[in-house]
Design an enzyme around this catalytic site. Structure first.
Site, PDB file in Angstrom:
ATOM      1  N   TYR A  33      56.169 -18.597  44.367  1.00  0.00           N
ATOM      2  CA  TYR A  33      56.321 -19.986  43.941  1.00  0.00           C
ATOM      3  C   TYR A  33      55.797 -20.190  42.538  1.00  0.00           C
ATOM      4  O   TYR A  33      55.151 -19.299  41.964  1.00  0.00           O
ATOM      5  CB  TYR A  33      55.619 -20.927  44.936  1.00  0.00           C
ATOM      6  CG  TYR A  33      54.108 -20.950  44.830  1.00  0.00           C
ATOM      7  CD1 TYR A  33      53.329 -19.875  45.247  1.00  0.00           C
ATOM      8  CD2 TYR A  33      53.454 -22.062  44.289  1.00  0.00           C
ATOM      9  CE1 TYR A  33      51.953 -19.910  45.134  1.00  0.00           C
ATOM     10  CE2 TYR A  33      52.073 -22.099  44.184  1.00  0.00           C
ATOM     11  CZ  TYR A  33      51.325 -21.017  44.611  1.00  0.00           C
ATOM     12  OH  TYR A  33      49.958 -21.058  44.493  1.00  0.00           O
ATOM     13  N   ARG A  52      56.624 -15.738  34.623  1.00  0.00           N
ATOM     14  CA  ARG A  52      55.814 -15.251  35.738  1.00  0.00           C
ATOM     15  C   ARG A  52      56.625 -15.193  37.026  1.00  0.00           C
ATOM     16  O   ARG A  52      56.445 -14.281  37.841  1.00  0.00           O
ATOM     17  CB  ARG A  52      54.561 -16.109  35.924  1.00  0.00           C
ATOM     18  CG  ARG A  52      53.644 -15.527  36.999  1.00  0.00           C
ATOM     19  CD  ARG A  52      52.323 -16.265  37.095  1.00  0.00           C
ATOM     20  NE  ARG A  52      52.515 -17.662  37.404  1.00  0.00           N
ATOM     21  CZ  ARG A  52      51.567 -18.585  37.329  1.00  0.00           C
ATOM     22  NH1 ARG A  52      50.349 -18.241  36.941  1.00  0.00           N
ATOM     23  NH2 ARG A  52      51.820 -19.837  37.632  1.00  0.00           N
ATOM     24  N   ARG A 100      64.169 -11.089  62.542  1.00  0.00           N
ATOM     25  CA  ARG A 100      62.767 -10.766  62.268  1.00  0.00           C
ATOM     26  C   ARG A 100      62.537  -9.259  62.346  1.00  0.00           C
ATOM     27  O   ARG A 100      62.773  -8.638  63.388  1.00  0.00           O
ATOM     28  CB  ARG A 100      61.850 -11.498  63.249  1.00  0.00           C
ATOM     29  CG  ARG A 100      60.389 -11.334  62.901  1.00  0.00           C
ATOM     30  CD  ARG A 100      59.468 -12.137  63.814  1.00  0.00           C
ATOM     31  NE  ARG A 100      58.072 -11.938  63.411  1.00  0.00           N
ATOM     32  CZ  ARG A 100      57.351 -10.869  63.703  1.00  0.00           C
ATOM     33  NH1 ARG A 100      57.882  -9.906  64.443  1.00  0.00           N
ATOM     34  NH2 ARG A 100      56.102 -10.757  63.274  1.00  0.00           N
ATOM     35  N   LYS A 148      52.407 -14.184  42.629  1.00  0.00           N
ATOM     36  CA  LYS A 148      52.163 -15.572  43.067  1.00  0.00           C
ATOM     37  C   LYS A 148      52.897 -15.852  44.376  1.00  0.00           C
ATOM     38  O   LYS A 148      53.936 -16.519  44.405  1.00  0.00           O
ATOM     39  CB  LYS A 148      52.592 -16.546  41.965  1.00  0.00           C
ATOM     40  CG  LYS A 148      52.029 -17.958  42.159  1.00  0.00           C
ATOM     41  CD  LYS A 148      52.202 -18.758  40.896  1.00  0.00           C
ATOM     42  CE  LYS A 148      51.899 -20.233  41.085  1.00  0.00           C
ATOM     43  NZ  LYS A 148      50.532 -20.512  41.498  1.00  0.00           N
ATOM     44  N   GLU A 180      38.267 -15.797  40.980  1.00  0.00           N
ATOM     45  CA  GLU A 180      38.865 -17.032  40.451  1.00  0.00           C
ATOM     46  C   GLU A 180      38.627 -18.150  41.451  1.00  0.00           C
ATOM     47  O   GLU A 180      38.024 -17.945  42.506  1.00  0.00           O
ATOM     48  CB  GLU A 180      40.361 -16.829  40.188  1.00  0.00           C
ATOM     49  CG  GLU A 180      41.137 -16.400  41.410  1.00  0.00           C
ATOM     50  CD  GLU A 180      42.586 -16.009  41.129  1.00  0.00           C
ATOM     51  OE1 GLU A 180      43.177 -16.539  40.172  1.00  0.00           O
ATOM     52  OE2 GLU A 180      43.118 -15.194  41.895  1.00  0.00           O
ATOM     53  N   LEU A 204      45.280 -14.168  39.696  1.00  0.00           N
ATOM     54  CA  LEU A 204      46.587 -14.634  39.215  1.00  0.00           C
ATOM     55  C   LEU A 204      46.524 -14.757  37.693  1.00  0.00           C
ATOM     56  O   LEU A 204      45.523 -15.226  37.143  1.00  0.00           O
ATOM     57  CB  LEU A 204      46.918 -16.001  39.825  1.00  0.00           C
ATOM     58  CG  LEU A 204      48.325 -16.462  39.469  1.00  0.00           C
ATOM     59  CD1 LEU A 204      49.367 -15.682  40.270  1.00  0.00           C
ATOM     60  CD2 LEU A 204      48.506 -17.945  39.701  1.00  0.00           C
TER      61      LEU A 204
END
Ligand code: PMP
Length: 284
Positions: A33, A52, A100, A148, A180, A204
């Protein structure tokens, strides 16, 4: 009022915007995301978020369902259709729906979803004048935090643990060193030098971090990119965090220890000003 949401090439009212229950984003957190801020109807740091996104997708062998130009167009359309002055655009791409199975499907069709959230007065958050109080927690996330992904359960738990202690947020710690914040990059300032962890798989690669460090260097501030300990942080003159939605946010307390005089420090305040001014100028 119903928002317009973008799902797989279509603009839909939010009530009709759905994805499959077999989507691997839902079943495996197999998705990435980005969050881009909107100020005065314009996108902040969009090229950085786009770059990114491409990197995150590449690291996960995931196809990008949209070109950078089209992605900019979708962002702008949603901002306009939803009348966003200040707020954010959330973007998620997943590997798509499949039976799945832990193995990736052979020819997945990625899912792409974008929506907006209005945040009136986003740049005038009163927390910036007050400063955040943070607590430290062990960093229990996976080893590729530079990608991310939507695996955000641990940062959510850490944020709740901070709130339970009456703090605003948490900094995560590994081998005595701060990695972070739950949703931001962490900095301390000592003797005029800004210290923040170096890039690697442990954190990140914040888009706001890159811009803020560039502005700091341009303003002749001294920057050290290295890991720092919790002890060092508690003894710092000031501290702050950066993220796309909080910009530069001062930190005034760590694990109950007050930094400086308990108000936002001059370096954090100055960097917030510079960041907001410069990124508004470059907004798309
Ligand atoms: N670290 C983490 C763990 C984050 O979730 C975020 C915000 N997405 C950041 C750092 C800040 O990154 P950016 O400046 O690109 O928003």
């Amino acid at each position: 009022m119903s928002r317009t949401v973008y799902v797989n090439g279509r603009y839909l009212p939010e009530e009709e915007a759905t994805v499959s229950v077999f989507d691997r984003g839902f079943l495996f957190a197999d998705g990435v995301y980005e969050v881009t801020s909107v100020l005065d109807g314009k996108l902040i740091d969009f090229p950085g978020h786009c770059a990114r996104l491409n990197r995150s997708l590449t690291e996960l062998d995931m196809a990008n369902p949209i070109s950078d130009d089209d992605l900019l167009e979708v962002h702008r359309n949603l901002v306009r259709r939803n009348g966003i002055t200040d707020g954010l655009v959330y973007l998620q791409v997943t590997r798509g729906a499949a039976d799945r199975d832990f193995a990736y499907p052979d020819d997945p069709e990625p899912t792409i979803v974008l929506f907006t959230q209005a945040k009136p007065g986003l740049a005038d958050n009163p927390a910036a004048d007050r400063g955040l109080r943070i607590v430290t927690v062990p960093d229990q996330r996976w080893g590729r935090r530079d990608i991310k992904t939507v695996q955000l359960l641990y940062p959510s738990m850490a944020k709740m643990a901070a709130k339970a202690e009456g703090a605003d947020d948490a900094w995560m710690v590994e081998d005595d060193h701060v990695t972070e914040g739950t949703s931001n990059n962490a900095y301390i300032v000592k003797g005029g030098t800004i210290v923040t962890r170096q890039l690697g798989h442990e954190i990140l690669h914040g888009i706001t971090r890159a811009a803020v460090l560039r502005f700091a260097r341009e303003a002749q501030m001294k920057v050290e990119e290295r890991a720092f300990t919790v002890e060092e942080a508690k003894a710092a003159d000031e501290a702050f965090v950066t993220s796309a939605s909080a910009f530069v946010m001062p930190v005034v307390g760590i694990d109950g220890v007050t930094l400086g005089d308990g108000t936002p420090g001059p370096v954090a305040r100055r960097l917030r000003e510079i960041y907001l001014e410069e990124s508004r100028k470059a907004a798309l």
